[in-house]
Design a protein around this motif. Structure first.
Motif, PDB file in Angstrom:
ATOM      1  N   CYS A 651       0.847  -1.211   0.000  1.00 50.88           N
ATOM      2  CA  CYS A 651       0.000   0.000   0.000  1.00 50.88           C
ATOM      3  C   CYS A 651       0.873   1.249   0.000  1.00 50.88           C
ATOM      4  N   TYR A 653       0.080   4.191   0.243  1.00 49.97           N
ATOM      5  CA  TYR A 653      -0.444   5.301   1.044  1.00 49.97           C
ATOM      6  C   TYR A 653      -0.340   5.037   2.543  1.00 49.97           C
ATOM      7  N   ALA A 655      -1.928   2.961   4.266  1.00 55.37           N
ATOM      8  CA  ALA A 655      -3.299   2.996   4.772  1.00 55.37           C
ATOM      9  C   ALA A 655      -3.726   1.671   5.395  1.00 55.37           C
ATOM     10  N   ILE A 656      -2.760   0.742   5.595  1.00 51.89           N
ATOM     11  CA  ILE A 656      -3.132  -0.533   6.215  1.00 51.89           C
ATOM     12  C   ILE A 656      -2.321  -0.691   7.506  1.00 51.89           C
ATOM     13  N   CYS A 667      -6.886   5.918   3.017  1.00 49.79           N
ATOM     14  CA  CYS A 667      -6.970   5.076   1.808  1.00 49.79           C
ATOM     15  C   CYS A 667      -7.395   5.897   0.583  1.00 49.79           C
ATOM     16  N   GLN A 669      -8.081   4.427  -2.298  1.00 47.96           N
ATOM     17  CA  GLN A 669      -8.892   3.496  -3.116  1.00 47.96           C
ATOM     18  C   GLN A 669      -8.218   3.128  -4.423  1.00 47.96           C
ATOM     19  N   CYS A 670      -6.920   2.876  -4.351  1.00 51.28           N
ATOM     20  CA  CYS A 670      -6.207   2.492  -5.570  1.00 51.28           C
ATOM     21  C   CYS A 670      -6.559   1.070  -6.010  1.00 51.28           C
ATOM     22  N   LEU A 671      -7.146   0.296  -5.113  1.00 50.21           N
ATOM     23  CA  LEU A 671      -7.620  -1.078  -5.369  1.00 50.21           C
ATOM     24  C   LEU A 671      -6.488  -2.106  -5.458  1.00 50.21           C
ATOM     25  N   ASP A 672      -5.258  -1.696  -5.178  1.00 53.76           N
ATOM     26  CA  ASP A 672      -4.153  -2.666  -5.210  1.00 53.76           C
ATOM     27  C   ASP A 672      -4.418  -3.822  -4.242  1.00 53.76           C
ATOM     28  N   CYS A 673      -4.836  -3.480  -3.016  1.00 53.57           N
ATOM     29  CA  CYS A 673      -5.029  -4.549  -2.030  1.00 53.57           C
ATOM     30  C   CYS A 673      -6.215  -5.439  -2.402  1.00 53.57           C
TER      31      CYS A 673
HETATM   32  S1  SF4 Z   1      -7.107   0.455  -1.710  1.00 60.95           S
HETATM   33 FE1  SF4 Z   1      -5.793  -0.833  -0.411  1.00 60.95          FE
HETATM   34  S2  SF4 Z   1      -3.761  -0.585  -1.275  1.00 60.95           S
HETATM   35 FE2  SF4 Z   1      -5.008   1.095  -2.084  1.00 60.95          FE
HETATM   36  S3  SF4 Z   1      -4.745   2.781  -0.674  1.00 60.95           S
HETATM   37 FE3  SF4 Z   1      -6.501   1.718   0.042  1.00 60.95          FE
HETATM   38  S4  SF4 Z   1      -5.715   0.260   1.528  1.00 60.95           S
HETATM   39 FE4  SF4 Z   1      -3.970   0.948   0.336  1.00 60.95          FE
END
Ligand code: SF4
Ligand code: SF4
Length: 699
Positions: A651, A653, A655-656, A667, A669-673
């Protein structure tokens, strides 16, 4: 006391303080001497009027004519807040016919003109008002440099200003609202907003009609009063029983009053003849109306000493309760064929800008006077009225002109449609993220394409960069009690604001910051460029990052407080945002601003999303708004964080949490996770499970 009232009180206290310190507060800026300096002889500026804040201008060349023009500050009459929440102030002058003489800029606070484009384009825009008439419908084009677009008839289309369309629409509203207020108070202009568009005569509708037919159809109105009727009106007063002739012949006619609207050819040609009507129409100014008023019987509605060209003393005229002067046009109409013997007949007209609607009812009111006694007679007066409405078939009603804000919505329909479609697509992707995110390549292509759209189309083309200025501007407007109408002039921003507010509840703050912020997208591309140039991505020490993380909230709090309490400082403070430089004016700005924006982009290339994470007050506001989120919508499994840390490390950002929980306020919301979660090739717990399954099957 509610919060708004409290804010207003604090603000007015601060305003008093500023005034006592000699600092500017919102009010007219100019003294009589300031205005006088702007008008050279033969023009002279009189004292400010008491009933309306305007200065009358007289001319040495027409000493008897009274004011030949009026000058006024728009802020006194139309303090319409701009995008930054503060009204601009313009010095407007109009002549006595309602033509603009000049519109000069006194002060303004529109962010785009403060230091983005500078005030030059705004002054050029204002120069277009000279010689335009308030009787015309004046709108602003979104096609820059194309004054003729959409113009025609009574419509004037001013050239807009590229990148400032919404601001110049507010300017136009300010100019027109203030000028109309003066024109209504002093030039006899009607109040179109109250009446809607006025009916116009169908000049090509003509049917030859006799006097009797016109009378029967109501095209000629009639009020018949017998002696008995008049006696009844004076009953119980000193005027009762004093008219011997009336008492002797109660059934005989005292007065027959006839009225008819002459502009309509069917009526006018029947009463004045073809050439008489043509002559009348030549003499009337546009928007001026004339009535034929005649009387028969014992009494005449004009007195013996009536002077031609003046107002008949006994006859009053009004529409909707508003009196309007009816003046003799000094025509001598021949008695119409078929009419009874008349004792008086005049063509009377209203002033050109009276705002009379010829298709709506009008009232003629006749004063009757009786005298009791011959030495020092006691006079008693009664009035009788004749309500008249010309037949509706003789008129048409033009469609009401759209308000400026609605024109802005119509003109930007294509942009709104394209952005709405993009928002719908984004909603589908966020609601069903699995298909797009499970393939890292597919997600990357989609995300970069969408961010390019956000930067290029929403940001640079459609000027839809949301900004902290919208929040500080809204606070300032509300504190000033001016409402939020200015938002209507910027439909693209309003659409994005509405979508962002809705997204707070469903997905949290990241929908805007991760997908719809043009400067955020620009930072993403800056980071990609840095990686392509093989510049390593750096991370701030955790403690410093923790401290800086709070900076953006401090900046947000400071700016909102300034907006409520010291707006002129908020105006400067919002420059912490590089949006105006990088997006609104596309780096076409003075060097310090461009340098600041470029430094932030370089920092964003080295420290991922540096501005977003540590400085952006709008991002901080989004993080607060994201607290409305109802769903924990990013999928997690029990192994996330315990022990798996794959997503956390990926992540960008931060954000986890270590525990695997998502920090939605961070977050983007890039959707990578989400992709990792669904991908058997990247999600460690799934990979382990498959490995175990394989080993079990092998044994
Ligand atoms: S969607 Fe997942 S990977 Fe992307 S910023 Fe949010 S928590 Fe991080
Ligand atoms: S934090 Fe600020 S700059 Fe970054 S994406 Fe959000 S609004 Fe845009």
């Amino acid at each position: 006391m509610d919060a708004r009232r409290l804010l207003r009180r604090v603000a007015s206290g601060v305003a008093l303080l500023l005034a006592s310190l000699g600092l500017p507060v919102q009010a007219g800026d100019l003294s009589h001497a300031d205005i006088a300096r702007r008008f050279q002889p033969p023009l002279h500026v009189g004292d400010k009027l008491r009933d309306i804040p305007a200065w009358p201008i007289t001319s040495e060349l027409e000493p008897e004519a009274g004011p030949v023009a009026y000058a006024f500050e728009s802020i006194d009459l139309a303090p319409i807040p701009g995008f930054e929440g503060t009204p601009m102030n313009l010095l407007v002058s109009i002549d006595r016919k309602g033509n603009f003489m000049d519109v000069a800029l006194l002060r303004q606070h529109e962010p785009v003109f403060l230091s983005g484009l500078g005030e030059g384009p705004l002054r050029d825009f204002l120069a277009q008002y000279a010689n335009k008439s308030l009787k015309q419908e004046i709108t602003v084009s979104s096609l820059y440099g194309n004054t003729r677009a959409g113009a025609g008839g009574n419509r004037v289309v001013l050239d807009g200003v590229s990148k400032a369309t919404a601001s110049v629409r507010i300017v136009n509203q300010t100019v027109l609202t203030s000028a109309l207020a003066v024109a209504r108070a002093r030039l006899g202009f009607a109040t179109p907003a109250e009446k809607g568009p006025l009916a116009e005569v169908k000049a090509d509708v003509f049917e030859r009609r006799s006097f009797a037919e016109l009378l029967a159809s109501g095209a000629i109105g009639r009020l018949h009063l017998s002696h008995a009727d008049v006696e009844q009106r004076f009953a119980g007063s000193d005027g009762a029983g004093v008219d011997a002739e009336a008492l002797a012949r109660p059934d005989e006619t005292f007065i027959d009053l006839y009225v008819a609207y002459l502009n309509a050819p069917t009526i006018g040609r029947a009463l004045l003849g073809d050439t008489g009507h043509a002559d009348l129409m030549r003499r009337l100014e546009p928007g001026q109306h004339a009535w034929w008023v005649a009387s028969a019987g014992r009494d005449a509605y004009i007195d013996e000493d009536f002077t031609r060209g003046t107002v008949p003393a006994r006859l009053a005229f009004s529409q909707g309760g508003a009196p309007v002067e009816l003046r003799d046009l000094d025509l001598s109409p021949r008695p119409p064929e078929g009419a009874p013997p008349l004792n008086a007949a005049l063509v009377l007209r209203v002033p050109p800008m009276s705002g009379i609607d010829p298709a709506s009812p009008v009232r003629f009111e006749l004063t009757l006077t009786r005298a009791k006694g011959s030495m020092l007679p006691v006079l008693t007066q009664r009035s009788v009225s004749l309500d008249y409405q010309a037949p509706e078939a003789l008129f048409f009603r033009p469609p009401a002109p759209l308000p400026d804000w609605l024109i802005a919505w119509k003109e930007r329909g294509v942009e709104l449609g394209i952005i709405a479609a993009a928002l719908a697509l984004l909603s589908v992707v966020l609601a069903r993220p699995r298909w797009i995110s499970v393939s890292a390549r597919r997600l990357k292509v989609f995300r970069l394409a969408f961010l390019a759209f956000t930067l290029g189309y929403i940001g640079w083309y459609a000027q839809g960069q949301l900004s902290i200025v919208q929040i500080t501007g809204a606070i300032k407007s509300l504190v000033a009690g001016a409402g939020l109408k200015s938002f209507l002039y910027d439909p693209v921003s309003l659409l994005l604001i509405a979508f962002t507010l809705a997204s707070f509840v469903v997905w949290g703050r990241g929908t805007f910051c991760g997908w719809l912020c043009p400067f955020g997208a620009l930072q993403e591309f800056a980071a990609l460029l840095a990686r392509a140039l093989r510049l390593p991505e750096r991370k701030l020490p955790a403690r410093l990052a923790g401290v800086l993380d709070r900076t953006r909230f401090v900046i947000l709090a400071a700016l909102t407080a300034l907006a409520a309490l010291a707006p002129q400082w908020a105006e400067k403070g919002v420059e912490v945002e590089p949006f105006k430089t990088a997006i609104t004016v596309g780096f076409d700005r003075s060097a310090p601003f461009v340098a600041y924006a470029l430094i932030l982009l370089v920092l964003g290339g080295l420290y991922y999303k540096f501005f977003c994470r540590y400085l952006c007050p709008l991002g901080a506001a989004m993080a607060l708004g994201g607290k409305l989120r109802l769903l924990d919508w990013l999928p997690r499994r029990s192994e996330c964080g315990q022990p798996c840390q794959t997503c956390r490390h990926r992540c960008a950002y931060d954000a986890i949490e270590k525990s695997g929980a998502i920090r939605y306020e961070r977050c983007f919301q890039c959707l990578d996770c989400v992709g990792i979660y669904h991908d058997p090739g990247r999600c460690a717990p799934i990979m382990l499970m498959h490995k175990k399954d394989k080993a079990r099957n092998a044994s």
